[in-house]
Design a protein around this motif. Structure first.
Motif, PDB file in Angstrom:
ATOM      1  N   PRO A 101      53.425   9.275 -15.783  1.00  0.00           N
ATOM      2  CA  PRO A 101      53.625   9.538 -17.218  1.00  0.00           C
ATOM      3  C   PRO A 101      54.938   8.934 -17.717  1.00  0.00           C
ATOM      4  CG  PRO A 101      52.938  11.538 -16.083  1.00  0.00           C
ATOM      5  CD  PRO A 101      53.233  10.527 -15.019  1.00  0.00           C
ATOM      6  N   VAL A 102      54.907   8.455 -18.952  1.00  0.00           N
ATOM      7  CA  VAL A 102      56.100   7.932 -19.613  1.00  0.00           C
ATOM      8  C   VAL A 102      56.638   9.017 -20.539  1.00  0.00           C
ATOM      9  CG1 VAL A 102      56.980   6.228 -21.249  1.00  0.00           C
ATOM     10  CG2 VAL A 102      55.379   5.533 -19.455  1.00  0.00           C
ATOM     11  N   LEU A 103      57.933   9.295 -20.428  1.00  0.00           N
ATOM     12  CA  LEU A 103      58.558  10.348 -21.228  1.00  0.00           C
ATOM     13  C   LEU A 103      59.504   9.725 -22.247  1.00  0.00           C
ATOM     14  CD1 LEU A 103      57.495  11.944 -18.723  1.00  0.00           C
ATOM     15  CD2 LEU A 103      59.526  13.379 -18.927  1.00  0.00           C
ATOM     16  N   ILE A 104      59.290  10.043 -23.507  1.00  0.00           N
ATOM     17  CA  ILE A 104      60.201   9.630 -24.571  1.00  0.00           C
ATOM     18  C   ILE A 104      61.019  10.852 -24.955  1.00  0.00           C
ATOM     19  CG2 ILE A 104      60.406   8.703 -26.895  1.00  0.00           C
ATOM     20  CD1 ILE A 104      57.795   7.224 -26.454  1.00  0.00           C
ATOM     21  N   VAL A 105      62.285  10.837 -24.592  1.00  0.00           N
ATOM     22  CA  VAL A 105      63.152  12.002 -24.749  1.00  0.00           C
ATOM     23  C   VAL A 105      64.048  11.795 -25.959  1.00  0.00           C
ATOM     24  CG1 VAL A 105      64.908  13.436 -23.653  1.00  0.00           C
ATOM     25  CG2 VAL A 105      63.107  12.392 -22.269  1.00  0.00           C
ATOM     26  N   GLU A 106      63.963  12.717 -26.901  1.00  0.00           N
ATOM     27  CA  GLU A 106      64.796  12.666 -28.095  1.00  0.00           C
ATOM     28  C   GLU A 106      65.767  13.844 -28.084  1.00  0.00           C
ATOM     29  OE1 GLU A 106      62.241  12.682 -31.447  1.00  0.00           O
ATOM     30  OE2 GLU A 106      61.412  10.693 -31.049  1.00  0.00           O
ATOM     31  N   ARG A 107      67.034  13.520 -28.189  1.00  0.00           N
ATOM     32  CA  ARG A 107      68.062  14.559 -28.255  1.00  0.00           C
ATOM     33  C   ARG A 107      68.433  14.784 -29.707  1.00  0.00           C
ATOM     34  NH1 ARG A 107      73.565  13.765 -28.462  1.00  0.00           N
ATOM     35  NH2 ARG A 107      73.448  11.672 -27.578  1.00  0.00           N
ATOM     36  N   ALA A 108      68.461  16.030 -30.109  1.00  0.00           N
ATOM     37  CA  ALA A 108      68.840  16.361 -31.472  1.00  0.00           C
ATOM     38  C   ALA A 108      70.340  16.197 -31.625  1.00  0.00           C
ATOM     39  CB  ALA A 108      68.421  17.783 -31.814  1.00  0.00           C
ATOM     40  N   ALA A 109      70.734  15.174 -32.374  1.00  0.00           N
ATOM     41  CA  ALA A 109      72.158  14.861 -32.492  1.00  0.00           C
ATOM     42  C   ALA A 109      72.915  15.911 -33.272  1.00  0.00           C
ATOM     43  CB  ALA A 109      72.336  13.498 -33.162  1.00  0.00           C
ATOM     44  N   ASN A 110      72.239  16.635 -34.166  1.00  0.00           N
ATOM     45  CA  ASN A 110      72.943  17.624 -34.979  1.00  0.00           C
ATOM     46  C   ASN A 110      72.853  19.018 -34.392  1.00  0.00           C
ATOM     47  OD1 ASN A 110      70.217  17.445 -35.515  1.00  0.00           O
ATOM     48  ND2 ASN A 110      70.394  18.465 -37.492  1.00  0.00           N
TER      49      ASN A 110
END
Length: 807
Positions: free
Chosen positions: A476-485
């Protein structure tokens, strides 16, 4: 070896000496022989999730990956460095070596219960000869581990036969060619999802001398008898010379490999010694370096020294920093084997002496290492395990795409500001922030990354888990988004997030069970009650999330787990009733753990985490609104949401799934389906989900991870991610307003400033569904929804990349 001209007997043809051969007139060609030695330490067998009791055994074999390398790995020596408890009924017999299939098998041991430890404490060393192949090897070595199982038998004489007849699972690992010159690493064996165990192993690899031999002559000796025949067989003699030149070059390469292997072994020994603060006596080694002290791998030419080995002697460090002037012997006596002139001037005696000297040093260091490991096995294992965990973050990042995003809640307005909700300009500004179809965009992004993986050349020294590296395109490919705020604290540049410790670690108990802790006990004891609750989804089973539980257990072995059964076979009812049952189950579980720990000295803190799948996430949030959970809200730690419909099924674009929901409501009368689709009340502001989103639930967690999948058709993509939905932007009806209010309330909780710093992650999991083919499950999106439960690789990638969030 002679200088100048050499002649065949009775002939007049010169033999050029641009390359010197390892034989003199009438002397046979001498060939060196080396062997790969791979030592595997089997420390412990830990039962994570074996479904069957009985007798188990681990069988190990070793082979070359390249089919041209036919020499098998042969068990060479076994060391039982801690004697098993022979008086125990849980271990019978001893380890065994099978000469026919060149395998090693541990002693059989009996598994009775979950989280059972079996200490094996055995080292098996395999030898793989390299005589006929290039040195260093260009092929990888495959380590094969088989888990053998047999039921409890009344007749113990039939036990061994039944055990070998029932191999239960297989797990393979790959040692790449770069690692064969020297490798010291921890690696765990888990077998498969149906036989989840933890076998603590460490592997240690080096290259050693196996001896020297004389190859059979390939040219008839008649050319030495009659002078005239030498003219007729000149071409054949040149073939002999070519063979000698070729073998001469191989000997140089072999010596280079031995020197590099020696320095790797010495460097690793020194690194381990420093790491565990235990000295290693190398006095005998330094005093017996002999002539090979004059040889440095930095000066051996070609790219074999590009592995990045550090020099370990003062002489080598000096040479590494000095320029080289032709092939002359340097002031410190070091020769450059990469120079053609030096190779021409090498004598058979010098090369043999260097080979034997370096080989003897390697053997000496190898034996020193094995003794050092035996004496400090526990500390070395702990150090290697920590290094392994750090390396996995970098290695597994191949399948992970990181980005930093701003949660768009700043574009939203309160539900009371109706003008802003209906402002076309405001909606257009929001529309510019998102794509026309975020799910399709996310899937296309993942497929693009998957194609880039296909073009990658994975070339490192680490032991590779073939469950992952066997077919990288299926991972599986994971696209990880970190909430900058969402503020967070970072302690390491290698990780986005770090462990979030409470600023005030004192416990202010609000319930009778917590009050049992004495103030003195609270301050004296540094223990933390770490509890994790797993909640299944619609018509689910309490063991549905066991794969994620197993990964969490590997990261935090001391955690306490509750696999919720309160709503098993009861997920068609009202969410409020399900939440109440879960709250009672969780508080009862916590009280028991608190009572037990208070009797054994108390603890200083509680970390309560939740993991939910599908509507299990709605049940979790509902349970948190119950009054019985209020005393525990301050201790909420990590929330892992796997495809949870946090905003219900408003704007669900899957028409086929919508039809199924309609049938469930009509035929089954499922109350939770009415609540999910906002048909439980004619006034949307009185619906269950609208009211739930107004209650504080997310705000209490220190870490929030929202897992979603654009391939999942069972849960709306925006609902799992708690984000804007394009359809709602152009909906000026009351439904659009209600959706925006719900979204605002959830995001405001997640990103609201508080005394605690919060880590927020959105993670898209893009599964490889090619093996499923085109069927109804993939068409309606059920396959990806179930993959969250049946595939643990995505959990390994995510959780081991951010282990701080799961401790």
């Amino acid at each position: 070896m002679f200088r100048g001209q050499r002649f065949l007997n009775g002939g007049h043809h010169k033999i050029p000496h641009t390359k010197r051969l390892l034989y003199a007139k009438g002397e046979p060609l001498v060939m060196f022989e080396t062997v790969q030695e791979i030592a595997i330490y089997i420390h412990r067998f830990h039962n994570l999730d074996l479904f069957q009791q009985g007798w188990y055994q681990i069988k190990i074999t070793m082979r070359w990956e390249d089919g041209r390398y036919t020499s098998p790995g042969t068990p060479a020596r076994v060391v039982q460095y801690e004697a098993p408890d022979l008086g125990s009924d849980d271990i019978i017999g001893i380890w065994r070596i099978d000469d026919k299939e060149n395998s090693f098998s541990t002693q059989p041991f009996r598994i009775k219960y979950a989280r059972q430890d079996v200490i094996l404490s055995v080292m098996i060393s395999f030898n793989i000869p390299l005589r006929k192949f290039e040195v260093p090897a260009t092929s990888a070595v495959i380590l094969k581990f088989e888990l053998l199982h047999a039921s409890i038998l009344e007749n113990e004489y039939d036990f061994q036969a039944s055990l070998e007849a029932l191999p239960a699972a297989v797990h393979e690992f790959r040692i790449p060619p770069k690692g064969l010159l020297g490798l010291h690493s921890y690696f765990p064996v888990h077998f498969d999802t149906f036989h989840a165990v933890l076998v603590d192993l460490s592997v240690h690899v080096t290259l050693l001398k196996a001896g020297a031999y004389t190859p059979p002559k390939k040219v008839s000796s008649d050319i030495h008898r009659v002078g005239d025949a030498a003219h007729e067989n000149c071409d054949k003699s040149n073939q002999v010379l070519d063979q000698g030149v070729c073998e001469d070059s191989k000997h140089i390469s072999l010596l280079k490999a031995l020197l590099i292997a020696r320095d790797i072994l010495l460097e690793e020994l020194q690194k381990l010694s420093k790491a565990i603060d235990q000295k290693v006596d190398l006095t005998d080694y330094v005093s017996n370096m002999g002539e090979s002290k004059l040889i440095s791998p930095y000066l051996l030419g070609d790219n074999m020294a590009s592995i990045g080995i550090s020099d370990v002697t003062m002489g080598m460090r000096r040479v590494a920093s000095e320029p080289w002037n032709s092939f002359k012997q340097k002031p410190n006596g070091i020769f450059d084997f990469g120079s053609d002139e030096v190779q021409q001037s090498l004598t058979k005696e010098n090369l043999l002496s260097a080979f034997h000297s370096t080989s003897n040093q390697l053997s000496f260091l190898w034996n020193v290492f094995l003794k050092f490991h035996r004496a400090n096995k526990t500390k070395i294992l702990e150090f290697l395990r920590d290094a392994w965990a750090i390396d996995r973050r970098a290695e597994w990042s191949i399948w992970m795409v990181y980005s930093k995003v701003h949660m768009p809640h700043q574009f939203l307005r309160s539900g009371n500001d109706s003008s802003s909700q209906h402002s076309t300009r405001g909606r257009v500004s929001i529309a510019k922030k998102i794509n026309d179809d975020p799910a399709e965009t996310a899937q296309a992004r993942a497929e693009l990354h998957r194609r880039s993986i296909a073009q990658m050349r994975i070339n490192n020294r680490s032991v590779q888990d073939m469950h992952i590296f066997g077919d990288p395109l299926h991972v599986p490919v994971l696209i990880v988004e970190r909430a900058a705020n969402a503020p967070f604290r970072t302690t390491s540049g290698n990780s986005f997030f770090s462990s979030m410790e409470l600023r005030d670690t004192r416990i202010e108990p609000n319930i009778m069970a917590v009050n049992k802790l004495s103030a003195a006990g609270t301050h004296r004891n540094g223990r933390v009650l770490r509890a994790v609750v797993f909640v299944h989804g619609f018509q689910g089973h309490h063991l549905d999330l066991r794969l994620v539980r197993n990964q969490w257990l590997l990261i935090d072995p001391g955690a306490e787990f509750l696999m919720s059964k309160a709503n098993e076979e009861k997920t068609s009812g009202d969410f409020r009733e399900m939440g109440s049952r879960l709250a009672e189950e969780v508080t009862s579980f916590l009280k028991k753990k608190i009572d037990r720990m208070s009797r054994s000295g108390g603890f200083r803190n509680i970390k309560l985490s939740f993991v939910g799948h599908s509507i299990g996430n709605v049940i979790i949030r509902t349970a948190l609104t119950e009054s019985v959970m209020e005393p525990y809200l301050r201790y909420l730690h990590t929330y892992l949401s796997m495809s949870g419909p946090h905003l219900g099924y408003l704007y669900c674009s899957n028409s086929l799934f919508n039809s199924g929901l309609w049938l469930l409501k009509k035929l089954k009368g499922s109350q939770c389906i009415h609540q999910l689709t906002f048909s439980d009340d004619s006034d949307l502001q009185n619906t269950f989900f609208y009211r739930l989103c107004k209650r504080k639930t997310f705000e209490y967690f220190r870490n929030i991870i929202l897992l979603s999948s654009p391939q999942d058709g069972y849960v709306p993509y925006h609902s799992a991610r708690i984000e804007l939905c394009q359809a709602s932007l152009w909906d000026y009806s009351k439904k659009g307003k209600i959706f925006m209010e719900m979204l605002h309330n959830c995001l405001d909780q997640i990103s609201s400033p508080s005394s605690e710093r919060r880590a927020v992650i959105r993670c898209d999991v893009n599964f490889d569904t090619s093996s499923h083919g085109r069927n109804l499950n993939t068409f309606i999106g059920r396959a990806a929804h179930i993959e969250f439960l049946e595939t643990d690789i995505f959990a390994r990638l995510l959780m081991w990349s951010f282990p701080e969030l799961f401790r």
